[in-house]
Structure formats: structure tokens, C-alpha cells
Design a protein around this motif. Structure first.
Motif, PDB file in Angstrom:
ATOM      1  N   ASN A  26       0.848  -1.182   0.000  1.00 21.68           N
ATOM      2  CA  ASN A  26       0.000   0.000   0.000  1.00 21.68           C
ATOM      3  C   ASN A  26       0.893   1.245   0.000  1.00 21.68           C
ATOM      4  OD1 ASN A  26       0.834  -0.163   2.747  1.00 21.68           O
ATOM      5  ND2 ASN A  26      -0.926   1.096   3.341  1.00 21.68           N
ATOM      6  N   VAL A  27       0.307   2.419   0.007  1.00 26.05           N
ATOM      7  CA  VAL A  27       1.064   3.663  -0.149  1.00 26.05           C
ATOM      8  C   VAL A  27       2.082   3.864   0.962  1.00 26.05           C
ATOM      9  CG1 VAL A  27       0.871   6.176  -0.275  1.00 26.05           C
ATOM     10  CG2 VAL A  27      -0.809   4.749  -1.434  1.00 26.05           C
ATOM     11  N   THR A  28       1.762   3.469   2.190  1.00 26.32           N
ATOM     12  CA  THR A  28       2.670   3.668   3.321  1.00 26.32           C
ATOM     13  C   THR A  28       3.580   2.471   3.574  1.00 26.32           C
ATOM     14  OG1 THR A  28       0.996   2.836   4.876  1.00 26.32           O
ATOM     15  CG2 THR A  28       1.019   5.217   4.433  1.00 26.32           C
ATOM     16  N   GLY A  29       3.293   1.344   2.932  1.00 25.85           N
ATOM     17  CA  GLY A  29       4.103   0.154   3.144  1.00 25.85           C
ATOM     18  C   GLY A  29       3.771  -0.620   4.405  1.00 25.85           C
ATOM     19  N   GLU A  30       2.652  -0.302   5.046  1.00 29.14           N
ATOM     20  CA  GLU A  30       2.268  -0.992   6.280  1.00 29.14           C
ATOM     21  C   GLU A  30       1.684  -2.369   6.010  1.00 29.14           C
ATOM     22  OE1 GLU A  30       1.077   2.649   9.276  1.00 29.14           O
ATOM     23  OE2 GLU A  30      -0.342   2.076   7.702  1.00 29.14           O
ATOM     24  N   TYR A  31       1.029  -2.531   4.858  1.00 27.76           N
ATOM     25  CA  TYR A  31       0.491  -3.841   4.522  1.00 27.76           C
ATOM     26  C   TYR A  31       0.597  -4.053   3.012  1.00 27.76           C
ATOM     27  CZ  TYR A  31      -3.962  -1.524   3.265  1.00 27.76           C
ATOM     28  OH  TYR A  31      -4.937  -0.739   2.706  1.00 27.76           O
ATOM     29  N   CYS A  32       0.211  -5.222   2.552  1.00 30.15           N
ATOM     30  CA  CYS A  32       0.316  -5.517   1.126  1.00 30.15           C
ATOM     31  C   CYS A  32      -0.882  -6.317   0.658  1.00 30.15           C
ATOM     32  CB  CYS A  32       1.606  -6.254   0.807  1.00 30.15           C
ATOM     33  SG  CYS A  32       1.642  -7.984   1.367  1.00 30.15           S
ATOM     34  N   LEU A  33      -1.069  -6.324  -0.662  1.00 31.64           N
ATOM     35  CA  LEU A  33      -2.126  -7.081  -1.314  1.00 31.64           C
ATOM     36  C   LEU A  33      -1.506  -8.129  -2.222  1.00 31.64           C
ATOM     37  CD1 LEU A  33      -4.407  -4.119  -2.455  1.00 31.64           C
ATOM     38  CD2 LEU A  33      -4.908  -5.714  -0.592  1.00 31.64           C
ATOM     39  N   THR A  34      -2.174  -9.275  -2.328  1.00 29.81           N
ATOM     40  CA  THR A  34      -1.784 -10.284  -3.296  1.00 29.81           C
ATOM     41  C   THR A  34      -2.996 -10.659  -4.130  1.00 29.81           C
ATOM     42  OG1 THR A  34      -2.172 -12.045  -1.661  1.00 29.81           O
ATOM     43  CG2 THR A  34       0.085 -11.236  -1.900  1.00 29.81           C
ATOM     44  N   ALA A  35      -2.781 -10.826  -5.431  1.00 30.88           N
ATOM     45  CA  ALA A  35      -3.840 -11.209  -6.357  1.00 30.88           C
ATOM     46  C   ALA A  35      -3.503 -12.574  -6.918  1.00 30.88           C
ATOM     47  CB  ALA A  35      -3.965 -10.186  -7.482  1.00 30.88           C
ATOM     48  N   GLY A  36      -4.450 -13.520  -6.867  1.00 35.53           N
ATOM     49  CA  GLY A  36      -4.121 -14.892  -7.198  1.00 35.53           C
ATOM     50  C   GLY A  36      -4.963 -15.520  -8.292  1.00 35.53           C
ATOM     51  N   SER A  37      -4.424 -16.600  -8.849  1.00 37.48           N
ATOM     52  CA  SER A  37      -5.170 -17.376  -9.834  1.00 37.48           C
ATOM     53  C   SER A  37      -6.311 -18.163  -9.196  1.00 37.48           C
ATOM     54  CB  SER A  37      -4.222 -18.337 -10.562  1.00 37.48           C
ATOM     55  OG  SER A  37      -3.627 -19.246  -9.656  1.00 37.48           O
ATOM     56  N   ASP A  38      -6.392 -18.165  -7.852  1.00 39.66           N
ATOM     57  CA  ASP A  38      -7.505 -18.811  -7.152  1.00 39.66           C
ATOM     58  C   ASP A  38      -8.716 -17.886  -7.014  1.00 39.66           C
ATOM     59  OD1 ASP A  38      -6.542 -17.008  -5.321  1.00 39.66           O
ATOM     60  OD2 ASP A  38      -6.099 -18.468  -3.753  1.00 39.66           O
ATOM     61  N   LYS A  39      -8.725 -16.789  -7.788  1.00 41.08           N
ATOM     62  CA  LYS A  39      -9.841 -15.833  -7.877  1.00 41.08           C
ATOM     63  C   LYS A  39      -9.967 -14.938  -6.650  1.00 41.08           C
ATOM     64  CE  LYS A  39     -12.486 -19.417 -10.336  1.00 41.08           C
ATOM     65  NZ  LYS A  39     -13.778 -20.154 -10.378  1.00 41.08           N
ATOM     66  N   SER A  40      -8.953 -14.896  -5.798  1.00 42.29           N
ATOM     67  CA  SER A  40      -9.054 -14.100  -4.568  1.00 42.29           C
ATOM     68  C   SER A  40      -8.002 -13.001  -4.505  1.00 42.29           C
ATOM     69  CB  SER A  40      -8.907 -14.994  -3.336  1.00 42.29           C
ATOM     70  OG  SER A  40      -7.564 -15.435  -3.186  1.00 42.29           O
ATOM     71  N   VAL A  41      -8.328 -11.971  -3.721  1.00 45.51           N
ATOM     72  CA  VAL A  41      -7.383 -10.925  -3.319  1.00 45.51           C
ATOM     73  C   VAL A  41      -7.196 -11.070  -1.821  1.00 45.51           C
ATOM     74  CG1 VAL A  41      -6.951  -8.445  -3.156  1.00 45.51           C
ATOM     75  CG2 VAL A  41      -8.157  -9.370  -5.148  1.00 45.51           C
ATOM     76  N   ARG A  42      -5.942 -11.026  -1.362  1.00 43.60           N
ATOM     77  CA  ARG A  42      -5.677 -11.186   0.068  1.00 43.60           C
ATOM     78  C   ARG A  42      -4.899  -9.991   0.599  1.00 43.60           C
ATOM     79  NH1 ARG A  42      -5.962 -17.154   1.759  1.00 43.60           N
ATOM     80  NH2 ARG A  42      -6.959 -18.111  -0.040  1.00 43.60           N
ATOM     81  N   LEU A  43      -5.264  -9.611   1.815  1.00 49.42           N
ATOM     82  CA  LEU A  43      -4.624  -8.497   2.516  1.00 49.42           C
ATOM     83  C   LEU A  43      -3.756  -9.053   3.631  1.00 49.42           C
ATOM     84  CD1 LEU A  43      -4.516  -5.348   3.022  1.00 49.42           C
ATOM     85  CD2 LEU A  43      -6.445  -5.695   4.592  1.00 49.42           C
ATOM     86  N   TRP A  44      -2.496  -8.577   3.710  1.00 51.48           N
ATOM     87  CA  TRP A  44      -1.513  -9.105   4.658  1.00 51.48           C
ATOM     88  C   TRP A  44      -0.802  -7.981   5.403  1.00 51.48           C
ATOM     89  CZ3 TRP A  44      -0.592 -14.551   4.232  1.00 51.48           C
ATOM     90  CH2 TRP A  44      -1.078 -15.164   3.059  1.00 51.48           C
ATOM     91  N   ASN A  45      -0.290  -8.348   6.573  1.00 46.28           N
ATOM     92  CA  ASN A  45       0.769  -7.561   7.206  1.00 46.28           C
ATOM     93  C   ASN A  45       2.080  -8.271   6.859  1.00 46.28           C
ATOM     94  OD1 ASN A  45       2.729  -6.462   8.857  1.00 46.28           O
ATOM     95  ND2 ASN A  45       1.387  -6.268  10.635  1.00 46.28           N
ATOM     96  N   PRO A  46       2.844  -7.773   5.910  1.00 50.57           N
ATOM     97  CA  PRO A  46       4.045  -8.486   5.470  1.00 50.57           C
ATOM     98  C   PRO A  46       5.183  -8.449   6.477  1.00 50.57           C
ATOM     99  CG  PRO A  46       3.923  -6.359   4.398  1.00 50.57           C
ATOM    100  CD  PRO A  46       2.652  -6.510   5.180  1.00 50.57           C
ATOM    101  N   HIS A  47       5.110  -7.553   7.446  1.00 52.60           N
ATOM    102  CA  HIS A  47       6.186  -7.425   8.431  1.00 52.60           C
ATOM    103  C   HIS A  47       6.104  -8.511   9.511  1.00 52.60           C
ATOM    104  CE1 HIS A  47       7.086  -3.649   6.477  1.00 52.60           C
ATOM    105  NE2 HIS A  47       5.826  -3.312   6.613  1.00 52.60           N
ATOM    106  N   THR A  48       4.924  -9.090   9.661  1.00 48.36           N
ATOM    107  CA  THR A  48       4.768 -10.196  10.606  1.00 48.36           C
ATOM    108  C   THR A  48       4.330 -11.484   9.919  1.00 48.36           C
ATOM    109  OG1 THR A  48       2.451  -9.647  11.048  1.00 48.36           O
ATOM    110  CG2 THR A  48       4.112  -8.587  12.439  1.00 48.36           C
ATOM    111  N   GLY A  49       3.945 -11.397   8.651  1.00 53.50           N
ATOM    112  CA  GLY A  49       3.412 -12.552   7.941  1.00 53.50           C
ATOM    113  C   GLY A  49       1.963 -12.820   8.263  1.00 53.50           C
ATOM    114  N   PHE A  50       1.263 -11.849   8.849  1.00 57.70           N
ATOM    115  CA  PHE A  50      -0.094 -12.063   9.351  1.00 57.70           C
ATOM    116  C   PHE A  50      -1.134 -11.849   8.253  1.00 57.70           C
ATOM    117  CE2 PHE A  50      -3.912 -10.775  11.756  1.00 57.70           C
ATOM    118  CZ  PHE A  50      -4.003 -11.860  12.610  1.00 57.70           C
ATOM    119  N   PRO A  51      -1.981 -12.842   7.934  1.00 55.46           N
ATOM    120  CA  PRO A  51      -3.066 -12.657   6.964  1.00 55.46           C
ATOM    121  C   PRO A  51      -4.235 -11.923   7.609  1.00 55.46           C
ATOM    122  CG  PRO A  51      -3.127 -14.896   7.799  1.00 55.46           C
ATOM    123  CD  PRO A  51      -1.946 -14.227   8.468  1.00 55.46           C
ATOM    124  N   ILE A  52      -4.702 -10.864   6.981  1.00 51.57           N
ATOM    125  CA  ILE A  52      -5.735 -10.026   7.579  1.00 51.57           C
ATOM    126  C   ILE A  52      -7.119 -10.332   7.027  1.00 51.57           C
ATOM    127  CG2 ILE A  52      -6.502  -7.648   7.949  1.00 51.57           C
ATOM    128  CD1 ILE A  52      -3.551  -6.811   7.777  1.00 51.57           C
TER     129      ILE A  52
END
Length: 345
Positions: A26-52
Motif C-alpha cells: 500500500n502507499v505507506t508500506g504498512e500492509y500488502c495485497l496479493t492477487a491470485g489465480s484462485d480468484k481471490s485478493v488477500r490483505l496481509w501484514n508483510p512485516h509479521t506474515g499475518f493474513p488479515i
């Protein structure tokens, strides 16, 4: 190594049931998005590996995703020809735009988060108003003669890369279009931090730094493999290095000015032989996300490694730092996360 590059694996984000097509901070780098071939978008905290949270609503694979400046909305696009505007907190679609006639490859918000700009295999760039109730685009840019592979947006400009070997820079303030021809199809474009140049990835295994004003190629970067697929490239937070994925599973780093390949790292696991399709550099810190197959890896620099050895990890963000996201329970249990000239507007 003496260069401060994100070469140390911090954690791996796992959860997609298929290839990860795009990974974006994201703009501040606090979290990230992943787009997948499984038809989903996932939101994460990449600094801890935590799926949100997980966002489901596409009918086919998701090819790109992006967060708005205020972190209240997400945008995604996919092979189902659809652009979706999401509410971050509820996980529900706010609006689905079905104007494109073919798969939608890329998507960006404008700086205010009021417009969604999408590029498609149908050769068009379409601009959608997120604030109004209309489902049709407010403007269509249809100058490309082939698929739009990548879109980047600044305060008043849109740059597109296309399979017709063209970089197009639309100045929305002046209503002008500049077109630069590359020797091979363009698969990814980025603005430099100062907005004066465009970094373009081409299917001849070459990245080119192009002066936005006159189209001059200021520097070329070679050493990676990119002849078949769309592979992301980007610049480091301070614009000192150029980074690109590679079809042989490597991530390559070049000095921006000298064009010298200064470092490579292997982003694929031992059991994988797949390309590094997507990557994203943290807007401020020495931190890089790479997607390779179904896994997203988080890479950090020497400061992180030294802090880890002393027991103090910098850059760690916990859920209290997400005011938009606080107050609801994540979709996934914690254990799963630790093993990605025209009309003016």
C-alpha cells in the motif's frame, strides 16, 4: 554485502491455492495485497506474515490489485473482464465495472483515490469514477494497437506499456499524448521518483530508462531473462537501484546510473522452477516483496538482520496501527501465515 539491498528473507506469505499474479505494497508500506489465480485478493501484514482478510468476488483469476491512498478501498481486476472496487473493512464489493471486452491486466488509483484506471487486453485504458454511481467509464484511452500490459499514474499523468511496443504518456493537465517506440513489446512501466523518467521492461530481456520529455533511452539494464511472460520491475525507495524479476526464478538488482548488475538472489524454492512474476518495493524502507508460484516472500536489508540478531526487529507493524482495519476478526488463523491530444478529465 556492503550494498544495503533487501537480500535477507524475513518471512513467506502462504495461503493462495495457485499462482500469485501480483503483489503490491500500500502507499505507506504498512500492509500488502496479493492477487491470485484462485480468484481471490488477500490483505496481509508483510512485516509479521499475518493474513488479515480475503476478498472473493471475481469469476476468474485476479491479475492485479491496488489500495487507495486512504486505505479505505481496494481495486482489483482479472481475467473475467471485471474491475472491482472493494470496501476494505467489510470485504464486500462497492461496485463492479464491466466495461472492458477482454481480460483486465492492470489497475491503479489516482493520487486522491477517486478514480480507478485499468488497462486491458482489449487495447484500452478506462477511467472509472469511484465516487459516482455510474458504471460506465468517464474516459476511454484507445490509442494502443494491442494489449495494455501495465499502467502507472502520477498526479497528472498516466503512462501505459503495450504489447504494440509503445510507451504512451498521457498528460491529463495539458491534454497531450507522447508516444515512444521500443524495439520489443513493453510488459511493465514505472515512473521514477522524480517523475522525469519511465522505467520500461521489454520482452528482449532488457529494461530501459526513458526520458519522459524526449524519449531518449538514458540507460539499459540486462542480465535477467524475460522473453515470454509479463515480469514486474521497480525502483528502490531512494531510486538508487533498478529491480526486476526473471523467468529463471531470480531477482536482479542494478545500479540506476551505471547500469551495472550488482546483485541477484533466488526467489524460488528448491522444488520450484517458475518465474518471479511480480515484485513491489517498500516506499520508504529497505524491503521487497516477490511472488514466485503460490508463495510471496518478504526480503529485508542488513539493518533488519542485525536487529534480528539483537532481538529488536524494526519495521514491525501490529494490528493497532491499522485504524481502518481494527475491530474485526481476520479470516485466517495466525498459524497459517508463517511458512507475496484528447479530452481532458
Amino acid at each position: 554485502m556492503s550494498l544495503d539491498l533487501p537480500c535477507h528473507l524475513s518471512c513467506t506469505l502462504e495461503g493462495h491455492q495457485g499462482a500469485v499474479r501480483a503483489v503490491r505494497f500500500n502507499v505507506t508500506g504498512e500492509y500488502c495485497l496479493t492477487a491470485g489465480s484462485d480468484k481471490s485478493v488477500r490483505l496481509w501484514n508483510p512485516h509479521t506474515g499475518f493474513p488479515i482478510k480475503t476478498y472473493n468476488g471475481h469469476g476468474q483469476e485476479v491479475l492485479d490489485a491496488v489500495a487507495s491512498t486512504g486505505n479505505t478501498h481496494l481495486g482489483s481486476c482479472g481475467a473475467d473482464k471485471t474491475v472491482i472496487l472493494w470496501d476494505v473493512a467489510t470485504g464486500e464489493p462497492v461496485r463492479k465495472f464491466r466495461s472492458h471486452t477482454a481480460r483486465v491486466n492492470c489497475i491503479q488509483f489516482n493520487s486522491e483515490g477517486t478514480l480507478l484506471i485499468s488497462g486491458s487486453y482489449d487495447g484500452s485504458v478506462r477511467i472509472f469514477d469511484c465516487k459516482s454511481r455510474r458504471f460506465e467509464p468517464i474516459q476511454v484511452l484507445s490509442e494502443a494497437q494491442d494489449s495494455i500490459s501495465s499502467v502507472a499514474v502520477s498526479d497528472h499523468e498516466i503512462v501505459t506499456g503495450s504489447i504494440d511496443c509503445r510507451i504512451r504518456v498521457y498528460d491529463l493537465r495539458m491534454g497531450q499524448l507522447n508516444v515512444d517506440c521500443m524495439p520489443e513489446p513493453v510488459t511493465h512501466v514505472n515512473f521514477t521518483g522524480d517523475g522525469q523518467c519511465v522505467l520500461a521492461s521489454c520482452l528482449d530481456s532488457t529494461l530501459r530508462l526513458v526520458d519522459k520529455q524526449n524519449g531518449q533511452v538514458l540507460c539499459s539494464y540486462t542480465g535477467h531473462v524475460n522473453t515470454k511472460y509479463s515480469v514486474d520491475s521497480c525502483l528502490s525507495a531512494k531510486d538508487t537501484h533498478v529491480i526486476s524479476g526473471s523467468e529463471d526464478g531470480r531477482v536482479c538488482f542494478w545500479d540506476l546510473v551505471e547500469g551495472k548488475l550488482v546483485h541477484t538472489l533466488s526467489a524460488q524454492s528448491k522444488d520450484e522452477k517458475v518465474a518471479v512474476e511480480s515484485l513491489s518495493y517498500h516506499p520508504k524502507q529497505c524491503c521487497l516483496l516477490t511472488s514466485c508460484g503460490s508463495r510471496v516472500k518478504v526480503w529485508k536489508g542488513e539493518d533488519w538482520k542485525m536487529a534480528q540478531e539483537t532481538g529488536s526487529i524494526p519495521g514491525t507493524v501490529d494490528k493497532q496501527d491499522f485504524p481502518v482495519l481494527a475491530g474485526y476478526v481476520p479470516d485466517c488463523p495466525r498459524e497459517m501465515s508463517l511458512t507475496k491530444q484528447w479530452r481532458k478529465i
